[in-house]
Write an enzyme that holds these catalytic residues in place. Sequence first.
Site, PDB file in Angstrom:
ATOM      1  N   LYS A 258      38.333  45.907  27.449  1.00 61.57           N
ATOM      2  CA  LYS A 258      39.119  46.885  26.725  1.00 61.57           C
ATOM      3  C   LYS A 258      39.923  47.771  27.662  1.00 61.57           C
ATOM      4  O   LYS A 258      40.834  48.469  27.240  1.00 61.57           O
ATOM      5  CB  LYS A 258      38.172  47.788  25.903  1.00 61.57           C
ATOM      6  CG  LYS A 258      37.370  47.085  24.849  1.00 61.57           C
ATOM      7  CD  LYS A 258      36.332  48.079  24.279  1.00 61.57           C
ATOM      8  CE  LYS A 258      35.029  47.348  24.161  1.00 61.57           C
ATOM      9  NZ  LYS A 258      33.950  48.245  23.710  1.00 61.57           N
ATOM     10  N   GLY A 259      39.547  47.752  28.934  1.00 57.46           N
ATOM     11  CA  GLY A 259      40.088  48.709  29.898  1.00 57.46           C
ATOM     12  C   GLY A 259      41.599  48.726  30.030  1.00 57.46           C
ATOM     13  O   GLY A 259      42.211  49.764  30.258  1.00 57.46           O
TER      14      GLY A 259
ATOM     15  N   ASP B  41      43.235  46.961  34.226  1.00 58.37           N
ATOM     16  CA  ASP B  41      43.129  48.379  34.595  1.00 58.37           C
ATOM     17  C   ASP B  41      42.842  48.561  36.076  1.00 58.37           C
ATOM     18  O   ASP B  41      43.462  49.373  36.745  1.00 58.37           O
ATOM     19  CB  ASP B  41      42.054  49.082  33.736  1.00 58.37           C
ATOM     20  CG  ASP B  41      40.704  48.352  33.718  1.00 58.37           C
ATOM     21  OD1 ASP B  41      40.550  47.317  34.401  1.00 58.37           O
ATOM     22  OD2 ASP B  41      39.799  48.820  33.002  1.00 58.37           O
TER      23      ASP B  41
ATOM     24  N   LYS C 217      41.035  49.078  44.136  1.00 59.20           N
ATOM     25  CA  LYS C 217      40.004  49.608  45.038  1.00 59.20           C
ATOM     26  C   LYS C 217      39.728  48.526  46.068  1.00 59.20           C
ATOM     27  O   LYS C 217      38.847  47.692  45.863  1.00 59.20           O
ATOM     28  CB  LYS C 217      38.705  49.819  44.244  1.00 59.20           C
ATOM     29  CG  LYS C 217      38.533  51.144  43.542  1.00 59.20           C
ATOM     30  CD  LYS C 217      37.083  51.183  43.060  1.00 59.20           C
ATOM     31  CE  LYS C 217      36.832  52.131  41.961  1.00 59.20           C
ATOM     32  NZ  LYS C 217      35.477  51.962  41.388  1.00 59.20           N
TER      33      LYS C 217
ATOM     34  N   PHE D 190      33.841  55.859  41.515  1.00 51.50           N
ATOM     35  CA  PHE D 190      33.886  55.369  40.138  1.00 51.50           C
ATOM     36  C   PHE D 190      34.763  56.316  39.323  1.00 51.50           C
ATOM     37  O   PHE D 190      34.534  57.520  39.295  1.00 51.50           O
ATOM     38  CB  PHE D 190      32.480  55.295  39.540  1.00 51.50           C
ATOM     39  CG  PHE D 190      32.449  54.593  38.224  1.00 51.50           C
ATOM     40  CD1 PHE D 190      32.477  53.209  38.150  1.00 51.50           C
ATOM     41  CD2 PHE D 190      32.430  55.321  37.034  1.00 51.50           C
ATOM     42  CE1 PHE D 190      32.478  52.562  36.931  1.00 51.50           C
ATOM     43  CE2 PHE D 190      32.428  54.684  35.807  1.00 51.50           C
ATOM     44  CZ  PHE D 190      32.453  53.298  35.756  1.00 51.50           C
ATOM     45  N   VAL D 191      35.786  55.771  38.692  1.00 50.89           N
ATOM     46  CA  VAL D 191      36.746  56.610  37.958  1.00 50.89           C
ATOM     47  C   VAL D 191      36.764  56.283  36.468  1.00 50.89           C
ATOM     48  O   VAL D 191      36.391  55.182  36.064  1.00 50.89           O
ATOM     49  CB  VAL D 191      38.175  56.456  38.541  1.00 50.89           C
ATOM     50  CG1 VAL D 191      38.246  56.999  39.955  1.00 50.89           C
ATOM     51  CG2 VAL D 191      38.653  55.009  38.493  1.00 50.89           C
TER      52      VAL D 191
ATOM     53  N   ASP E   6      36.300  53.298  31.330  1.00 46.79           N
ATOM     54  CA  ASP E   6      35.163  53.950  30.678  1.00 46.79           C
ATOM     55  C   ASP E   6      33.958  54.114  31.593  1.00 46.79           C
ATOM     56  O   ASP E   6      33.836  53.450  32.622  1.00 46.79           O
ATOM     57  CB  ASP E   6      34.709  53.113  29.478  1.00 46.79           C
ATOM     58  CG  ASP E   6      33.949  51.859  29.915  1.00 46.79           C
ATOM     59  OD1 ASP E   6      34.505  51.067  30.705  1.00 46.79           O
ATOM     60  OD2 ASP E   6      32.795  51.670  29.482  1.00 46.79           O
TER      61      ASP E   6
HETATM   62  P1  IMP Z   1      35.479  43.648  39.492  1.00 46.23           P
HETATM   63  O1  IMP Z   1      35.060  42.365  38.888  1.00 46.23           O
HETATM   64  O2  IMP Z   1      34.428  44.217  40.397  1.00 46.23           O
HETATM   65  O3  IMP Z   1      36.830  43.582  40.188  1.00 46.23           O
HETATM   66  O4  IMP Z   1      35.545  44.737  38.338  1.00 46.23           O
HETATM   67  C1  IMP Z   1      36.591  44.829  37.488  1.00 46.23           C
HETATM   68  C2  IMP Z   1      36.179  45.523  36.211  1.00 46.23           C
HETATM   69  O5  IMP Z   1      35.143  46.466  36.429  1.00 46.23           O
HETATM   70  C3  IMP Z   1      37.330  46.297  35.641  1.00 46.23           C
HETATM   71  O6  IMP Z   1      37.987  45.542  34.688  1.00 46.23           O
HETATM   72  C4  IMP Z   1      36.689  47.523  35.068  1.00 46.23           C
HETATM   73  O7  IMP Z   1      36.412  47.305  33.688  1.00 46.23           O
HETATM   74  C5  IMP Z   1      35.399  47.688  35.801  1.00 46.23           C
HETATM   75  N1  IMP Z   1      35.491  48.747  36.808  1.00 46.23           N
HETATM   76  C6  IMP Z   1      35.578  48.623  38.154  1.00 46.23           C
HETATM   77  N2  IMP Z   1      35.654  49.809  38.764  1.00 46.23           N
HETATM   78  C7  IMP Z   1      35.621  50.736  37.789  1.00 46.23           C
HETATM   79  C8  IMP Z   1      35.675  52.173  37.771  1.00 46.23           C
HETATM   80  O8  IMP Z   1      35.798  52.872  38.797  1.00 46.23           O
HETATM   81  N3  IMP Z   1      35.624  52.760  36.554  1.00 46.23           N
HETATM   82  C9  IMP Z   1      35.506  52.066  35.387  1.00 46.23           C
HETATM   83  N4  IMP Z   1      35.457  50.716  35.347  1.00 46.23           N
HETATM   84  C10 IMP Z   1      35.508  50.065  36.539  1.00 46.23           C
HETATM   85 MG    MG Z   2      38.082  45.952  32.499  1.00 44.03          MG
END
Ligand code: IMP
Ligand code: MG
Length: 182
Positions: free
Chosen positions: A42-43, A99, A130, A151-152, A158
């Site tokens: 949903k992000g 997002d 990040k 973490f944001v 969310d």
């Molecule tokens: P990844 O698979 O570790 O790259 O994570 C990606 C997903 O994790 C994103 O689509 C977000 O939904 C969630 N995510 C990663 N970092 C954050 C954060 O700082 N705040 C909220 N959601 C996050």
């Molecule tokens: Mg997401």
Amino acid sequence: MMSDLEKIILSETVIQDRVKELGEQITRDYMGKNPVLIGILKGAMTFMADLIRMIPLKLKFDLIAVSSYGASTRSSGTVRIQKDLDIDIEGCHVIIVEDIIDTGLTLHYIIENLRARHPETLKLCTLLDKPMKRKVPIRPDYNGFEISDDFVVGYGLDYAENYRNLPCIGILKEEIIKDGNS
Ligand code: IMP
Ligand code: MG
């Protein structure tokens, strides 16, 4: 809700200005084409809604939902499709809209999955990057802001399904984050 934030790292104005710039850049790059934007639920919903209105091309968008962190602030590494696309993207100019890219595990899975459907081109547009915790070498073709490892929340992002409706992006107070709980 705002009082749960330790600090705001990106204000509403700063976000909106950057989304406009990204829209202009995509518009230039896809001139004469009809891109298909794919938002990851949903992000990416908030970002996607603003971004598409900054791209005055004939475009389509679709949404895909994958499993996420749940209430945790750490990536589980497990990715599953919960809602697939409605549109057939074979031969299309596809832009994935997300997002945030953190470890890159989610996007790695989605990119491989979409590539197997044979789009003509496949690019990635993220609002936040990040780069610190990357586990797979993925670089967004378009990115709004590079941020540190905090973490944001806000603007679609969310914590335990809350704070998505904040118009800005901020860091939560430490006492709000109790890993694994909501
Ligand atoms: P990844 O698979 O570790 O790259 O994570 C990606 C997903 O994790 C994103 O689509 C977000 O939904 C969630 N995510 C990663 N970092 C954050 C954060 O700082 N705040 C909220 N959601 C996050
Ligand atoms: Mg997401």
